[in-house]
Design an enzyme around this catalytic site. Structure first.
Site, PDB file in Angstrom:
ATOM      1  N   ARG A 273      -5.756 -33.951 -64.409  1.00 17.25           N
ATOM      2  CA  ARG A 273      -4.986 -33.390 -65.168  1.00 17.25           C
ATOM      3  C   ARG A 273      -5.311 -32.364 -66.369  1.00 17.25           C
ATOM      4  NH1 ARG A 273      -2.242 -38.266 -67.632  1.00 17.25           N
ATOM      5  NH2 ARG A 273      -1.198 -36.649 -68.986  1.00 17.25           N
ATOM      6  N   CYS A 274      -6.686 -32.241 -66.159  1.00 11.93           N
ATOM      7  CA  CYS A 274      -7.230 -31.558 -67.431  1.00 11.93           C
ATOM      8  C   CYS A 274      -7.709 -30.161 -66.616  1.00 11.93           C
ATOM      9  CB  CYS A 274      -8.488 -32.041 -67.891  1.00 11.93           C
ATOM     10  SG  CYS A 274      -9.557 -31.069 -68.988  1.00 11.93           S
ATOM     11  N   GLY A 275      -7.045 -28.899 -66.913  1.00 12.11           N
ATOM     12  CA  GLY A 275      -7.513 -27.643 -66.463  1.00 12.11           C
ATOM     13  C   GLY A 275      -8.906 -27.225 -66.328  1.00 12.11           C
TER      14      GLY A 275
ATOM     15  N   ARG B 151     -10.687 -29.351 -63.809  1.00 11.82           N
ATOM     16  CA  ARG B 151     -10.351 -28.839 -62.291  1.00 11.82           C
ATOM     17  C   ARG B 151     -11.186 -27.476 -62.337  1.00 11.82           C
ATOM     18  NH1 ARG B 151      -4.970 -29.747 -64.228  1.00 11.82           N
ATOM     19  NH2 ARG B 151      -4.759 -27.750 -64.304  1.00 11.82           N
TER      20      ARG B 151
END
Length: 114
Positions: free
Chosen positions: A10-12, A15
């Site tokens: 969920r973390c940019g 990712r």
């Protein structure tokens, strides 16, 4: 080269760091979703030591109660125990290779250990 990423999908930043790793032909990536499979306090101690940072430097402040719990000024063992119990307190992503460990914020820090 093998790279292990302690990842939050969920973390940019996490990712984006994973994308850097997966784009390399010379890297085999192991993904550990640390919120589902939290590292032990011993593993965290080793990761931060190998990264050359104090556990407090790996403490996630945004969106957590770390400051209210006094963790920003707590000793290393207290911080590590809190992270192992509540992995949401771990700043991400951490990446480990044979060349070392980095807390990859910004994501380009991963290049230092590839």
């Amino acid at each position: 080269m093998k790279a292990t990423i302690w990842h939050n999908p969920r973390c940019g930043t996490s990712r984006n760091t994973l994308e850097i790793l997966e784009a390399r032909d010379d890297v085999s990536v192991e993904i550990v979703e640390y919120l589902k499979n939290p590292p032990s306090s011993a593993k965290l101690r080793q990761l931060y030591a190998d990264a050359g940072i104090a556990p407090r430097d790996g403490l996630r402040l945004r969106g957590t109660d770390a400051e209210e719990r006094g963790l920003t000024t707590a000793d290393d063992e207290t911080v590590l125990a809190a992270m192992a119990e509540d992995p949401g307190l771990i700043e991400r992503p951490l990446v480990e290779t044979d060349k070392g460990v980095r807390l990859c914020r910004p994501r380009e820090k991963v290049l230092e250990i590839l």
